[in-house]
Each structure stands twice: as structure tokens, then as C-alpha cells.
Design an enzyme around this catalytic site. Structure first.
Site, PDB file in Angstrom:
ATOM      1  N   LYS A 192      21.511  -7.687 -37.340  1.00 51.56           N
ATOM      2  CA  LYS A 192      20.895  -8.327 -36.176  1.00 51.56           C
ATOM      3  C   LYS A 192      21.236  -9.807 -36.275  1.00 51.56           C
ATOM      4  O   LYS A 192      20.824 -10.488 -37.220  1.00 51.56           O
ATOM      5  CB  LYS A 192      19.375  -8.122 -36.188  1.00 51.56           C
ATOM      6  CG  LYS A 192      18.679  -8.859 -35.049  1.00 51.56           C
ATOM      7  CD  LYS A 192      17.172  -8.738 -35.136  1.00 51.56           C
ATOM      8  CE  LYS A 192      16.526  -9.742 -34.186  1.00 51.56           C
ATOM      9  NZ  LYS A 192      15.071  -9.798 -34.313  1.00 51.56           N
TER      10      LYS A 192
ATOM     11  N   ASN B 207       7.564  -6.470 -33.780  1.00 55.06           N
ATOM     12  CA  ASN B 207       7.111  -6.882 -35.114  1.00 55.06           C
ATOM     13  C   ASN B 207       5.706  -7.475 -35.041  1.00 55.06           C
ATOM     14  O   ASN B 207       4.733  -6.863 -35.458  1.00 55.06           O
ATOM     15  CB  ASN B 207       8.101  -7.877 -35.737  1.00 55.06           C
ATOM     16  CG  ASN B 207       7.747  -8.234 -37.178  1.00 55.06           C
ATOM     17  OD1 ASN B 207       6.724  -7.829 -37.718  1.00 55.06           O
ATOM     18  ND2 ASN B 207       8.579  -8.999 -37.817  1.00 55.06           N
ATOM     19  N   SER B 208       5.585  -8.680 -34.473  1.00 59.41           N
ATOM     20  CA  SER B 208       4.301  -9.394 -34.517  1.00 59.41           C
ATOM     21  C   SER B 208       3.147  -8.558 -33.985  1.00 59.41           C
ATOM     22  O   SER B 208       2.054  -8.553 -34.564  1.00 59.41           O
ATOM     23  CB  SER B 208       4.382 -10.687 -33.708  1.00 59.41           C
ATOM     24  OG  SER B 208       5.388 -11.513 -34.217  1.00 59.41           O
TER      25      SER B 208
ATOM     26  N   GLY C 271       6.780 -13.804 -31.410  1.00 58.79           N
ATOM     27  CA  GLY C 271       5.400 -13.986 -31.844  1.00 58.79           C
ATOM     28  C   GLY C 271       4.445 -14.438 -30.764  1.00 58.79           C
ATOM     29  O   GLY C 271       3.264 -14.640 -31.029  1.00 58.79           O
TER      30      GLY C 271
ATOM     31  N   ALA D 288      11.300  -9.073 -29.052  1.00 53.43           N
ATOM     32  CA  ALA D 288      10.393 -10.237 -29.070  1.00 53.43           C
ATOM     33  C   ALA D 288       9.547 -10.338 -27.809  1.00 53.43           C
ATOM     34  O   ALA D 288      10.036 -10.130 -26.702  1.00 53.43           O
ATOM     35  CB  ALA D 288      11.135 -11.539 -29.272  1.00 53.43           C
ATOM     36  N   GLY D 289       8.311 -10.663 -28.033  1.00 51.86           N
ATOM     37  CA  GLY D 289       7.396 -10.955 -26.932  1.00 51.86           C
ATOM     38  C   GLY D 289       6.407  -9.852 -26.625  1.00 51.86           C
ATOM     39  O   GLY D 289       5.317 -10.112 -26.128  1.00 51.86           O
TER      40      GLY D 289
END
Lengths: 376, 260
Positions: B102, B211-212, B163, B189-190
Site C-alpha cells: 500500500k 482501521n480507526s 482517523g 480512510a474516513g
């Protein structure tokens, strides 16, 4: 926090306009102002001033909750660890609060390169991966060449090497970056033009504006990261903290690739018995950390072993996401016996394992390595 | 009846799950592993800077490498430019043995927005070097096509800042990327809620990387499972054929009756 000297603005003009905190001093804030600041979409100096105000002292719990949520969002449930290694206690400086000031009757020491290797090996054995190398101001005993060699030695063993030494030229910072140095810590100590000369009585550090420029020069010279801070207790905290915030924001705008962090060193019992003229309590320190997390949500906030174990335990993940561990403020002391008197007293003497066990019990992961030498 | 999931094809590899997990920000390795297992993911990304061969309890790579049916995708987080990202990718391949990378280049370490220019340069070089390249990018339809042209296996536009939990704030741009892409489009993301993952899949995304939202959840494993269901639901709904959306009611007396 009260701004005791907010009206002493005669010499504030000496500060560059991008740093001057005076428009935010002496303001009164209500509970409603604090509530608004807590929910601010785009925090700014007004937000910070409100959150540092006496009115915000009644909002510690909601501030802590917001700080924790923002810390988790940006840094996860982790705390990054680093360790300081004092290389030398020689110093020509006259910093009133410092245990290594030139008028202190303390035996001076400097690590030989062999001793540096021994200390590095001992720290590596403890599992640490980020090391902060420290000296006093520039001296013949610990000059640029000495720091450069120590950086080279440390970079052989550690993925991340940073320095807290004397301000240098851009060219020298570039050479350090080449040798494997990632960042610099340069506390302004105080931004107050009246207090600064009282505290920095002689030596190179007595030039206040030169010190203000140094982090920008380090970043321009090739270092990636700069850690800023004020020594809480020296001066009016509101003055210093607004200026500190403005310094960070200025560097974010002028050095957009810079990784910035903020530390909150606080004078307690300095070596040599210096008493803080503007003491900051633990509660106030917590309020300061929460306010900075809310206003600089993606900037790493650092808390050192100057603070007590109980306070550090409570603050871990609650705004702070980076902490020193197992620190000694004497020259050396990890591999061999260190010198007797340190730069300041360490109040959290726990070893790496004990500290990490505390973090894990709080469901926080201690992170040793969060960098790689390929990014040099 | 089992929901249709189909396989996610990345290069010559196929994955049964369309959820990819990030591995940072967890409170401990066990929680991370439980979340990965609960999600059913077969592809996880891990930052090279969190590889630590010298200290096993600080190393994210080894425990992930032990998982069965999970492929590792090292990422270059921390790289500020293409040169550093290429070096990190090569080291990541050497250490993990994985052909996946990535490409993540964010020169501003605070907001972590991807650098389109450097990402393009690194992706081109790594694809030519035989990597299966998944670049993390701004939601830019032109950049996405250029990355496809240089041999990337997928593109990974951001839904919002890393995040941030900002959701699919770039939905319109992602739709343009999907419309013209010949390679998988993965929202990275997001995302904050499984419903947003479902929405991304309904829109036409091929997978989601999360992830977050999982690491910061009160119960990461339960949230990982919820995201898996969200992804599965959105993908199945898309395949089932969503009813066309219309803002205009159909009049009982048609406006065009005069046309005979």
C-alpha cells in the site's frame, strides 16, 4: 489561569506579530464561552484562551473526555515511548532554573564515545527505539563535532534519534540529518520578553529572538521534527501558552512538512532549589494538556518523567500520546553509574516493564518503534 | 440464503472478503487479532515502521504473519516522498515476503493527506518492479486513471481524512472514479460506521479499508464484524439491483398522453 503580568505590555512589541499573545491576554471568559470553545469546529487562539481560563477549571471532566476522544481518533489507543540520554553537563549558560547552569557548584561530566556506546547498548537492551540525546549549550567539551559523532553512534542502533542540544546553523542541522538525526527539541522556556532575560542571565541562550528562530532553522536545515515547549512555572502561563500555540501554528504554515510536537515540562523541585515564580498545579497542568489537545488535535503531546507516576498514569491517553520512560537526568547512568546530580528531579522512577504494565492495564499499547531508518 | 460476496481480485490474487483492515491504533495485539478474526478479512495492511524484529512484543508483523488465510500488505506510512516510499516498499517485501504494497505518502504528518504527485511516481516504479500496488490517494478521478495506466492493481481513494470518521465526504468524486475504472476501487480512510461501508459498496466500490473506526470502537471485534456485515450487505444490495432513484413522482395523468 490568571495573567498576572498581562498589563506589562511595554516590551511585548519585541515579539514578532505572528507570536505576540497580547490580544488574548486579560480577557474574561464565562462558562458559556468555555462550552462554546469545547465544541469549536475550527479551534484558534480564542478557543485556547477560553479553555485555559479560570472559568474552564470547572469543565475539567468534559475537557478530559474531549481530549481523550481526540487522542484516540488521531493516535489510537497507543502511547509512544522515548528515553533521554544526557551526554554532557558542561554548560556556559546562566539559566536560573537549571541544575547544569555554569554558576552551579556541581561536578561536570561528559561521556566519552566509548561510554556513549555502553549507554546506547544498555538502552537498546531495555527495548527502547527512540532516543533523545541531550547536552547543555555549545562548549569546547561538547561541541558540534561531538554531537554529530554521538548521533552517528546512536543511529547505528536506534531507528529514531533526536536531539535536545544547543541551537545550530542550518548547515549543521543538515549534517545531523545526514548522520541520522530525525528531530530536535528546542523549548523556548518562556516567550515573555521581560522574564526571559531574568531567567537566562548569560550565555548564548540569553538571546531570546535567536532561540525563537532555531526550530524553524532546524526544519529548514533538514530535520523532520521539532518539539516545542515552555517551562511551566517561569512566567505567566497564559502568555507563554498562547505564544507557544502561535509558534506551532506558524511553523505548520511556514514549514508544512514539519512534524511538530508539544511538551509540557513543569518546574517542581529543580536541582539547586530554584523556586518557580508562577507555580502551576497538577490540575492546571491537566487543564493545559486538555486545552492543547482540543486546539491541536493532531499534534503529538508529550509528558516526561518530571511528573509523578500517579499523574502520568492518569494522563496517559488523555491528551498525552507520547511519554519518556525509565529516564535519568544525570550524565549517563543507564550502562554505568551516572554522575550524582541531574538536571532536574525525576518523579517517575519506574522501569520500562513496570511502566508498560501500567499502560497495558489501562488498555493502552506501549509503542517502542514507530519509525524506520529507511525514512532518513 | 447466503449473501453474494464474490471474490475481490487484486493482481493475480483473489480474496473472499471485501473488507481490508488496518492494524494501527489498537490497544494491544490480542485485540487487533480478535478484530481481524471477527472481520473475516483476508488482507491486512501494516506499517513498515511498526515492524520490530528486535522486540517481539512491539512487533506488529510477526503476529499477523502467523494468521491463516490472511495476506499481509506492508504500507509505507511515514514516507514523505516517492524515494522513501520505494525504499520502504522494498524493505517491507523483503521482511514480509508479500508482493503487496500500500503506497501511502503523506508529507504533512499532521493531517496525513496523500501526496498525489509523489504517490504516482512511487506507484509507477513499484508496479514496474513487480509489486502489486495499491495506492492511497485523494479522491481524484484523473489521478486514478493515471495510476491504472501505470499498472496499479487497485486505487484507494479516501472517503475523508485518516482517523477523522468523516464518512464518505468525497462520494461524488469516488463515483466518478468508479464509473471509469477498470481496476478495483477501494475506499480507504474516513469511514466511521458500517452503514457508510455499505453505502460505499452500494455506490460501486469493490472493497473498503477500515482501521480507526474499528480500533477506536468500544468493542473492536464486534465492530469489525459489523463492518464485515456492512460491506457484505452493500455489495449484495448492489448485485440485487437497487431500485432506481427518482425525485419526480409518476403522474396519474401522464404529461405525455397527447403523444398518443
Amino acid at each position: 489561569m490568571k495573567s498576572k503580568i498581562a498589563n506589562r505590555q511595554s516590551s511585548i512589541v519585541d515579539l514578532p506579530s505572528w507570536l505576540d499573545p497580547s490580544p488574548w491576554l486579560g480577557k474574561k471568559f464565562s462558562a458559556r464561552d468555555v462550552e462554546q470553545a469545547l465544541g469549536a469546529e475550527s479551534p484558534n487562539e480564542d478557543t485556547l484562551a477560553a479553555l485555559l481560563s479560570p472559568a474552564a477549571a470547572d469543565f475539567l471532566e468534559p475537557m478530559a473526555a474531549r481530549a481523550q476522544a481526540l487522542t484516540r481518533r488521531h493516535f489510537g489507543r497507543t502511547v509512544q515511548l522515548y528515553v533521554p540520554l544526557y551526554l554532557s553537563s558542561y554548560c556556559p549558560g546562566g539559566c536560573a532554573y537549571c541544575g547544569f547552569a555554569s554558576d552551579r557548584d556541581t561536578e561536570r561530566h561528559k561521556l566519552s564515545f566509548e561510554q556513549v556506546e555502553t549507554e546506547l547498548a544498555a538502552l537498546k537492551k531495555m527495548g527502547l527505539e527512540e532516543i533523545l540525546l541531550l547536552t547543555g549549550e555549545r562548549t569546547p567539551q561538547a561541541d558540534f563535532e561531538y554531537v554529530l559523532k554521538c548521533v552517528e553512534l546512536a543511529a547505528k542502533h536506534f531507528h529514531k534519534v533526536t536531539i535536545e542540544v544547543f541551537p545550530m546553523s542550518g548547515k549543521e542541522y543538515g549534517q545531523l540529518a545526514e548522520a541520522g538525526c530525525t528531530g530536535v527539541t528546542l523549548y523556548q522556556e518562556t516567550y515573555h520578553p521581560d522574564v526571559y532575560p531574568e531567567m537566562h542571565r548569560w550565555g548564548p541562550k540569553s538571546n531570546m529572538l535567536e532561540r525563537i528562530k532555531a526550530p524553524g532553522r532546524a526544519l529548514a536545515g533538514g530535520l523532520r521534527m521539532a518539539g516545542l515547549g515552555t517551562l511551566l512555572g517561569l512566567s505567566d502561563p497564559l502568555f507563554d501558552l498562547i505564544a507557544l500555540y502561535r509558534h506551532v501554528r506558524h511553523l505548520q504554515k511556514t514549514r508544512w512538512q514539519a512534524g511538530l510536537s508539544v511538551s509540557f515540562p513543569r518546574i517542581q523541585n529543580e536541582a539547586g532549589g530554584f523556586l518557580a515564580p508562577h507555580p502551576v498545579s497538577e490540575k492546571q497542568l491537566a487543564q493545559i494538556v486538555f486545552a492543547f489537545r482540543i486546539c491541536l488535535s493532531d499534534v503529538p503531546l508529550v509528558l516526561s518523567t518530571r511528573e509523578s507516576a500517579a499523574f502520568r498514569d492518569g494522563m496517559a491517553g488523555l491528551g498525552c500520546n507520547k511519554m519518556s520512560v525509565a529516564s535519568k537526568t544525570t550524565v549517563g547512568g543507564y550502562g554505568d553509574e551516572g554522575s550524582e546530580e541531574g538536571q532536574f528531579d525525576v518523579n517517575d522512577n519506574r522501569g520500562v516493564d513496570e511502566f508498560c504494565a501500567m499502560l497495558r492495564a489501562r488498555e493502552l499499547e506501549p509503542v517502542f518503534k514507530n519509525w524506520d531508518e529507511v525514512y532518513r | 440464503m447466503k449473501l453474494e460476496t464474490g471474490n475481490l481480485k487484486l493482481g493475480s490474487h483473489e480474496f473472499g472478503s471485501r473488507l481490508i483492515l488496518g492494524t494501527g491504533k489498537f490497544s494491544n495485539t490480542e485485540t487487533m487479532i480478535r478484530a481481524i478474526e471477527a472481520s473475516g478479512t483476508e488482507l491486512v495492511t501494516v506499517a513498515l515502521r511498526r515492524f520490530n524484529r528486535e522486540k517481539p512484543d512491539d512487533d506488529l508483523c510477526a503476529p499477523l504473519a502467523k494468521l491463516k488465510n490472511v495476506t499481509l500488505m506492508p504500507n509505507t506510512s511515514g514516507a514523505m516522498n516517492a524515494k522513501e516510499a520505494v525504499r520502504a516498499a522494498q524493505l517491507g517485501r523483503e521482511l514480509s515476503g508479500s508482493p503487496f504494497v500500500k503506497v501511502e505518502i503523506h508529507p504533512n504528518p499532521h493531517h496525513l493527506m496523500p501526496d498525489a504527485i509523489e504517490t504516482y511516481i512511487a506507484a509507477k516504479e513499484l508496479a514496474a518492479d513487480g509489486f502489486i500496488v495499491l495506492p492511497y490517494i485523494p479522491a481524484d478521478p484523473v489521478l486514478a486513471k493515471k495510476l491504472e495506466d501505470v499498472g496499479c492493481a487497485a486505487v484507494m481513494p479516501l472517503g475523508a481524512a485518516i482517523g477523522s470518521g468523516g464518512g464518505l465526504s468525497t462520494a461524488d468524486m469516488i463515483q466518478l472514479i468508479i464509473r471509469d475504472s477498470n481496476i478495483p476501487v477501494i475506499v480507504d480512510a474516513g469511514l466511521r460506521a458500517p452503514s457508510e461501508a455499505a453505502r460505499a459498496m452500494e455506490m460501486g466500490c469493490d472493497a473498503c479499508l477500515v482501521n480507526s473506526a474499528i480500533a477506536a470502537a468500544t468493542d473492536p471485534a464486534a465492530m469489525a464484524k459489523a463492518f464485515a456485515l456492512g460491506v457484505e450487505t452493500g455489495f449484495a444490495a448492489r448485485n440485487a439491483g437497487l431500485m432506481p432513484k427518482s425525485e419526480v413522482a409518476v403522474a396519474s395523468s401522464p404529461l405525455t398522453s397527447f403523444l398518443g
